[in-house]
Design a protein around this motif. Sequence first.
Motif, mmCIF file in Angstrom:
data_model
loop_
_atom_site.group_PDB
_atom_site.id
_atom_site.type_symbol
_atom_site.label_atom_id
_atom_site.label_comp_id
_atom_site.label_asym_id
_atom_site.label_seq_id
_atom_site.Cartn_x
_atom_site.Cartn_y
_atom_site.Cartn_z
ATOM 1 N N VAL A 127 0.839 -1.203 0.000
ATOM 2 C CA VAL A 127 0.000 0.000 0.000
ATOM 3 C C VAL A 127 0.872 1.251 0.000
ATOM 4 C CG1 VAL A 127 -1.717 1.321 1.302
ATOM 5 C CG2 VAL A 127 -1.912 -1.170 1.141
ATOM 6 N N GLY A 128 1.914 1.244 0.829
ATOM 7 C CA GLY A 128 2.778 2.413 0.947
ATOM 8 C C GLY A 128 3.482 2.756 -0.354
ATOM 9 N N VAL A 129 3.962 1.748 -1.082
ATOM 10 C CA VAL A 129 4.673 2.004 -2.338
ATOM 11 C C VAL A 129 3.755 2.632 -3.372
ATOM 12 C CG1 VAL A 129 5.770 0.868 -4.307
ATOM 13 C CG2 VAL A 129 6.431 0.225 -1.996
ATOM 14 N N VAL A 130 2.549 2.089 -3.517
ATOM 15 C CA VAL A 130 1.615 2.639 -4.505
ATOM 16 C C VAL A 130 1.225 4.067 -4.142
ATOM 17 C CG1 VAL A 130 -0.659 2.389 -5.569
ATOM 18 C CG2 VAL A 130 0.734 0.364 -5.130
ATOM 19 N N TYR A 131 0.957 4.316 -2.868
ATOM 20 C CA TYR A 131 0.578 5.664 -2.445
ATOM 21 C C TYR A 131 1.740 6.641 -2.590
ATOM 22 C CZ TYR A 131 -4.158 5.003 -0.701
ATOM 23 O OH TYR A 131 -5.518 4.798 -0.618
ATOM 24 N N LEU A 132 2.955 6.174 -2.352
ATOM 25 C CA LEU A 132 4.121 7.047 -2.502
ATOM 26 C C LEU A 132 4.281 7.481 -3.956
ATOM 27 C CD1 LEU A 132 6.642 8.327 -1.220
ATOM 28 C CD2 LEU A 132 7.873 6.208 -1.733
ATOM 29 N N PHE A 147 -4.898 9.207 4.211
ATOM 30 C CA PHE A 147 -4.736 8.331 5.378
ATOM 31 C C PHE A 147 -5.916 7.372 5.509
ATOM 32 C CE2 PHE A 147 -5.695 7.474 9.861
ATOM 33 C CZ PHE A 147 -4.532 6.809 10.228
ATOM 34 N N THR A 148 -7.127 7.896 5.341
ATOM 35 C CA THR A 148 -8.330 7.068 5.536
ATOM 36 C C THR A 148 -8.373 5.900 4.570
ATOM 37 O OG1 THR A 148 -9.561 9.006 6.296
ATOM 38 C CG2 THR A 148 -10.839 7.078 5.612
ATOM 39 N N THR A 149 -8.196 6.173 3.290
ATOM 40 C CA THR A 149 -8.275 5.104 2.293
ATOM 41 C C THR A 149 -7.125 4.104 2.438
ATOM 42 O OG1 THR A 149 -7.119 6.503 0.671
ATOM 43 C CG2 THR A 149 -9.541 6.517 0.642
ATOM 44 N N ALA A 150 -5.941 4.601 2.777
ATOM 45 C CA ALA A 150 -4.801 3.693 2.959
ATOM 46 C C ALA A 150 -5.035 2.761 4.142
ATOM 47 C CB ALA A 150 -3.517 4.491 3.160
ATOM 48 N N LEU A 151 -5.592 3.295 5.234
ATOM 49 C CA LEU A 151 -5.834 2.484 6.424
ATOM 50 C C LEU A 151 -6.892 1.416 6.148
ATOM 51 C CD1 LEU A 151 -5.272 2.024 9.434
ATOM 52 C CD2 LEU A 151 -7.105 3.657 9.946
ATOM 53 N N ILE A 152 -7.989 1.797 5.492
ATOM 54 C CA ILE A 152 -9.036 0.821 5.173
ATOM 55 C C ILE A 152 -8.491 -0.258 4.245
ATOM 56 C CG2 ILE A 152 -11.292 0.488 4.100
ATOM 57 C CD1 ILE A 152 -11.996 3.344 4.900
ATOM 58 N N THR A 153 -7.691 0.161 3.275
ATOM 59 C CA THR A 153 -7.104 -0.789 2.332
ATOM 60 C C THR A 153 -6.230 -1.803 3.051
ATOM 61 O OG1 THR A 153 -7.133 0.841 0.541
ATOM 62 C CG2 THR A 153 -5.628 -1.019 0.304
ATOM 63 N N TRP A 154 -5.377 -1.312 3.936
ATOM 64 C CA TRP A 154 -4.453 -2.206 4.634
ATOM 65 C C TRP A 154 -5.194 -3.147 5.582
ATOM 66 C CZ3 TRP A 154 -2.359 -1.586 9.940
ATOM 67 C CH2 TRP A 154 -1.423 -2.580 10.228
ATOM 68 N N LEU A 155 -6.080 -2.606 6.408
ATOM 69 C CA LEU A 155 -6.803 -3.445 7.360
ATOM 70 C C LEU A 155 -7.699 -4.454 6.634
ATOM 71 C CD1 LEU A 155 -7.835 -0.824 10.090
ATOM 72 C CD2 LEU A 155 -5.964 -2.489 10.181
ATOM 73 N N GLY A 156 -8.314 -4.018 5.557
ATOM 74 C CA GLY A 156 -9.195 -4.912 4.814
ATOM 75 C C GLY A 156 -8.464 -6.073 4.170
ATOM 76 N N SER A 157 -7.179 -5.885 3.871
ATOM 77 C CA SER A 157 -6.417 -6.958 3.237
ATOM 78 C C SER A 157 -6.196 -8.142 4.167
ATOM 79 C CB SER A 157 -5.064 -6.428 2.740
ATOM 80 O OG SER A 157 -4.225 -6.039 3.818
ATOM 81 N N ALA A 158 -6.544 -8.009 5.448
ATOM 82 C CA ALA A 158 -6.455 -9.144 6.371
ATOM 83 C C ALA A 158 -7.329 -10.299 5.908
ATOM 84 C CB ALA A 158 -6.869 -8.707 7.781
ATOM 85 N N VAL A 159 -8.398 -9.986 5.172
ATOM 86 C CA VAL A 159 -9.247 -11.038 4.608
ATOM 87 C C VAL A 159 -8.413 -11.974 3.740
ATOM 88 C CG1 VAL A 159 -11.185 -11.503 3.065
ATOM 89 C CG2 VAL A 159 -11.308 -9.591 4.680
ATOM 90 N N PHE A 160 -7.488 -11.397 2.982
ATOM 91 C CA PHE A 160 -6.705 -12.208 2.061
ATOM 92 C C PHE A 160 -5.476 -12.828 2.723
ATOM 93 C CE2 PHE A 160 -9.493 -9.920 -0.660
ATOM 94 C CZ PHE A 160 -9.793 -10.844 -1.646
ATOM 95 N N ALA A 161 -5.096 -12.338 3.884
ATOM 96 C CA ALA A 161 -4.095 -13.060 4.674
ATOM 97 C C ALA A 161 -4.681 -14.390 5.128
ATOM 98 C CB ALA A 161 -3.653 -12.224 5.873
ATOM 99 N N ALA A 162 -5.935 -14.345 5.574
ATOM 100 C CA ALA A 162 -6.636 -15.587 5.954
ATOM 101 C C ALA A 162 -6.864 -16.473 4.736
ATOM 102 C CB ALA A 162 -7.967 -15.250 6.619
ATOM 103 N N PHE A 163 -7.172 -15.861 3.604
ATOM 104 C CA PHE A 163 -7.352 -16.607 2.360
ATOM 105 C C PHE A 163 -6.057 -17.337 1.981
ATOM 106 C CE2 PHE A 163 -6.923 -16.399 -2.366
ATOM 107 C CZ PHE A 163 -7.873 -17.344 -2.685
ATOM 108 N N GLY A 164 -4.926 -16.641 2.094
ATOM 109 C CA GLY A 164 -3.640 -17.253 1.776
ATOM 110 C C GLY A 164 -3.322 -18.423 2.686
ATOM 111 N N LEU A 165 -3.611 -18.274 3.982
ATOM 112 C CA LEU A 165 -3.394 -19.377 4.918
ATOM 113 C C LEU A 165 -4.245 -20.586 4.538
ATOM 114 C CD1 LEU A 165 -3.261 -17.625 8.407
ATOM 115 C CD2 LEU A 165 -1.477 -19.064 7.415
#
Length: 258
Positions: A127-132, A147-165
Amino acid sequence: MTTLAAPRRVPPLGGLNTTLLGLELRRLLRNRRTMIITLVMPVVFFLIFGLNPSYSGESAGNGNISAYVMISMALYGAMIATTSGGAMVSVERASGWSRQLRLTPLSPGVYIFVKVLVAMMLGLGAVGVVYLVGAFTSVHMDTSLWFTTALITWLGSAVFAAFGLFMGYLLPSENVMQILGPGLAVLGFAGGLFMPLQDGSVWASIAQFMPTYGLSQLVHAPLTGDAMQWTWLLNVAVWLAIFVGGAAWRFQRDTERV
């Protein structure tokens, strides 16, 4: 006279420590293919599709279309990053590393937690690289939305951390990312991540059941000004529960075989 072995001491926090976190993070960062796909590809897509002069400057709610595309590519990068981090368990199972860890005081719950945490750290980098890159181009949106969109994007990606597991325990190691890479792209298109869905269309109705749909709507809502809908949160919550439950089920089955 028989000497009884002393019970194994359980370390504080189930064995969680900075050494383990550092080791797991270095192992992931040494995977050049993962780094290129996670950190480079979303940026390239943003530069290609987000800076097209024919439409990039057009208004999109509280910003422009470049901002809309930047958010989409940041979420896509975070999805790849967290999925890759979670799916690493597949390689570790094949190499016997997970069996070695079970001989240590490290608790299974902490092992899963470390995998998710490392995956989320990689997702934050994506997320940081794309926003930079977006900050030095033609992206325009209200200051608070960065800040708002970056935070939602990062926290929401936890869904796919579980998906990867889940997929890491379900699929063989030699095929896991070859399957998940194209699969994430398909999910991105199916859930409306790469282009807005037309209300009332058949495709828009189907997209609502995709694991990318709720996240895509949530991360773009602050920019577009759309009112929050409970169905978006429900979509995220249901898919998160499915992936976490699936990962826990496969982890338990995997443990029983050892």
